[in-house]
Structures are given as C-alpha cells and as structure tokens.
Design an enzyme around this catalytic site. Structure first.
Site, mmCIF file in Angstrom:
data_model
loop_
_atom_site.group_PDB
_atom_site.id
_atom_site.type_symbol
_atom_site.label_atom_id
_atom_site.label_comp_id
_atom_site.label_asym_id
_atom_site.label_seq_id
_atom_site.Cartn_x
_atom_site.Cartn_y
_atom_site.Cartn_z
ATOM 1 N N ASP A 1 -30.167 23.266 -12.717
ATOM 2 C CA ASP A 1 -29.607 22.197 -11.886
ATOM 3 C C ASP A 1 -29.096 22.767 -10.559
ATOM 4 O O ASP A 1 -29.273 22.150 -9.505
ATOM 5 C CB ASP A 1 -28.480 21.472 -12.641
ATOM 6 C CG ASP A 1 -28.995 20.842 -13.926
ATOM 7 O OD1 ASP A 1 -30.104 20.279 -13.900
ATOM 8 O OD2 ASP A 1 -28.306 20.939 -14.957
ATOM 9 N N HIS B 1 -26.252 18.758 -18.823
ATOM 10 C CA HIS B 1 -27.631 18.956 -18.369
ATOM 11 C C HIS B 1 -28.501 17.787 -18.825
ATOM 12 O O HIS B 1 -29.416 17.953 -19.615
ATOM 13 C CB HIS B 1 -28.176 20.298 -18.895
ATOM 14 C CG HIS B 1 -29.598 20.549 -18.488
ATOM 15 N ND1 HIS B 1 -29.970 20.732 -17.167
ATOM 16 C CD2 HIS B 1 -30.746 20.622 -19.204
ATOM 17 C CE1 HIS B 1 -31.283 20.909 -17.106
ATOM 18 N NE2 HIS B 1 -31.779 20.854 -18.332
HETATM 19 C C1 LMR Z 1 -35.405 20.457 -17.070
HETATM 20 O O1 LMR Z 1 -34.332 20.172 -16.546
HETATM 21 O O2 LMR Z 1 -36.456 20.547 -16.441
HETATM 22 C C2 LMR Z 1 -35.423 20.775 -18.543
HETATM 23 O O3 LMR Z 1 -34.215 20.397 -19.126
HETATM 24 C C3 LMR Z 1 -36.583 20.182 -19.263
HETATM 25 C C4 LMR Z 1 -36.580 18.671 -19.293
HETATM 26 O O4 LMR Z 1 -36.978 18.116 -20.338
HETATM 27 O O5 LMR Z 1 -36.220 18.038 -18.315
#
Ligand code: LMR
Length: 339
Positions: free
Chosen positions: A173, A200
């Site tokens: 991120d 996340h």
């Molecule tokens: C991302 O942020 O790319 C990972 O967490 C994979 C997803 O499924 O988004």
C-alpha cells in the site's frame, strides 16, 4: 608482468570470496515459495548478501524452483522442503515470510479468501510455535486483516506470542501510494515516502497524503480519486490479470522491501521505519492496526502510532474500525473453532 597481475588479482578475489560469507548470517524461510509471489520473492531474497540460507517450502513444485535459484551466483544457500511438516524449514529461521495461499479472481474481495487461506496461516503458526517461536513472522497471505489475528492467537495459545515479531505485510500500500503520488507531483518514486495506516483491504487502507515527503499538494477531487485508486489498486491488478491471479511482482517487491528493512534492523542499523499491520493498542477500538514502526533487533522497537492526521484522515480511521473489527473477530473465531 601481465601474468603476475592476473595472478595477484585472482588471489585477491579468492580471499575476498572466502571472507564475505561471514556476513551472511540470517536464515529466511519462505512458505509458499513456488507460487506467484513466492518465486519472484525468492529471487529478490537470493540477491541479498545479508541472507545466509533461503529455506523454500511449498506443497508442490518446490525442487525445481530451488534448483533453478541455486544456480544464481550469490553466496545465499538454498534448501527446500515440501509436505505439511514445516519443521526442517522453520527450525533455525530468523525470518519467516508467508506468501502461501490462494489469490483472488475477478469479482472476489480479499475477505472471500478467508475460508481457503485461514488454515494455511493456522498451520504455519502452529509450526512456528513448535519449531521457531523466536523468529520474525511476515504474513503476505490474504485476507491479512483476518489472518494476522489467527497467527497471533495460535502463538498466544501456545504461550509463544511475541507481538513485536508478527507483521502483516501492508508494505504494498505504501509502495503504490509512493508511486501514484510521484506520478502526480512529477517526482522520482524513490524520493517519495507516504505512510499508509489501518489495514490491507478496501476502506481500511488509509494513505496519509497529508504526511507526504516531499509535501504533495493534492486536494479535492484529485485527492479522493488518488485515495480510491490506492484502496482499489489490488483489484485493479486482479482485473487486469483477468483470472490469472493478483499482484505478484509488486507484492514480491514490497515483501522484499519489508524483509530487507527487517534484516538491516536485525543487524543493528538505526531508524529503520516501515508501516505494517500488527497487534497494537494505538487505536483502542481494534486490536490490530497498521502504523509506522521503528524496527530493531527484536522486531518492533517502537510503534510510532497514528501521528498527526488531517480531519479527512481522522474520518477514514473511524470508518475503517467496523470492517477491521469484523475481520479480526473472524480470525479469532477461526482459532476458537479449532479447539
Ligand atoms: C494486493 O494488494 O495486490 C494483494 O493484497 C492481492 C489482492 O488480492 O489484492
């Protein structure tokens, strides 16, 4: 004369090669090393001279990945194991990185992976409790918001939980925010640093643009578009891959960044700061929250907390609490249900 100088430089090279391995002292285990993230992550870690041994584990295809990696001309040695017994991989590991598990398909949220991936993290945490309770654990497996609590609960039940050593890797991120903001302000992404807090997944991802270094004057519609793009960036990749999984290369980069920072901190380098999703009391309503952390020899040296937030960022924190609470409760219930 010419022959002599070649000889001398050969001897110098030999003695150089003999002495450098003394610096290669940290063992890193990768659980899920033959997968989409695991392979590029293993490659990046194979290039790090602070790693003594890379221990690769996966349920299948691991001998080939290990053989392939082992031909790369760095002094990092490579071992491998498969099956459900993590003992040989985890024993003696200083850092365990876990990209194992299923990736998203278009239309899925990260939360939809819980039923498949919860067990993976549960099993790894059990293995860690038994074989390497003092290691640093970095979890990449989704949904991070729910599976980090699984690992902590398993370790707690085993009497082995050290909250300073368990990290949910939300580094991607920050990586994405730095990249997108650099594009907007016309800077080199390497010079941009923006903390991302919360969790996340979706609205739990809270990029703190007000704390951008260098300052980024992004406001109004441009700011809301930027925040939405950061929050949906994983989905952007899932859609673009059209059924072939989610972010692997950028995630491997992000996880290697966190691992390298951890290695530098283990070696005593000061002022290493990374944001990660950890067990914490900085937001009393939720047990886990991503914030900037000072890393040290024992994991988290200091949690820097939320810091100064704009009113809009404060509001985003409030909105993230409910989804975070739900996901944390789901992870904790999973562990309860195994008893
Ligand atoms: C991302 O942020 O790319 C990972 O967490 C994979 C997803 O499924 O988004």
């Amino acid at each position: 004369m010419f022959r002599k100088s070649i000889c001398t430089s050969f001897l110098f090279r030999k003695s150089f090669l003999r002495t450098t391995p003394q610096n290669f002292k940290h063992n890193v285990a990768i659980i899920g090393a033959s997968g989409g993230i695991g392979q590029p992550l293993s490659l990046l870690l194979k290039l790090n001279p602070n790693i003594g041994e890379l221990r690769l584990h996966d349920l299948k295809d691991i001998p080939g990945v290990a053989a392939d990696l082992s031909h790369i001309e760095t002094a990092v040695s490579v071992s491998h194991a498969d099956g459900r017994d993590y003992g040989s991989t985890l024993k003696g590991a200083d850092i365990i990185v876990v990209p194992a598990g299923m990736p998203r398909k278009p239309g899925m949220k990260r939360e939809d992976l819980f039923n498949t991936n919860a067990q993976v993290v549960y099993d790894v945490a059990k293995g860690m409790a038994e074989h390497s309770p003092d290691a640093i654990l970095i979890i990449i497996t989704n949904p991070i918001n729910a599976v980090v609590p699984i690992a902590c609960e398993v370790l707690k039940d085993a009497g082995k939980l050290n909250p300073r050593k368990i990290f949910g890797c939300s580094t991607l991120d920050s990586v994405r925010t730095n990249t997108f903001v650099a594009g907007i302000i016309g800077a080199d992404p390497k010079t941009v640093n923006i903390p991302v807090i919360g969790g996340h997944s979706g609205i739990t991802i809270i990029p703190l643009i007000s704390r951008s270094t260098p300052p980024a004057c992004i406001e109004g519609e441009q700011l809301s578009k930027l925040i939405t793009r950061v929050q949906d960036a994983g989905t952007e990749v899932v859609k673009a891959k059209a059924g072939k999984g989610s972010a692997t290369l950028s995630m491997a980069y992000a996880a290697s960044r966190l691992t390298f920072s951890m290695l530098r901190a283990l070696d005593g380098e000061a002022n290493i700061v990374e944001s990660a999703y950890v067990l914490s009391d900085v937001v009393p309503e939720v047990k886990y929250f991503a914030t900037p952390l000072v890393l040290g020899k024992c994991g988290i040296e200091k949690n820097l907390g939320l810091g100064k937030l704009s009113d809009a960022e404060q509001k985003m924190v409030c909105e993230a609490l409910e989804p975070l609470k739900k996901e944390i409760a789901k992870g904790e219930k999973f562990v309860q249900d195994q008893k």
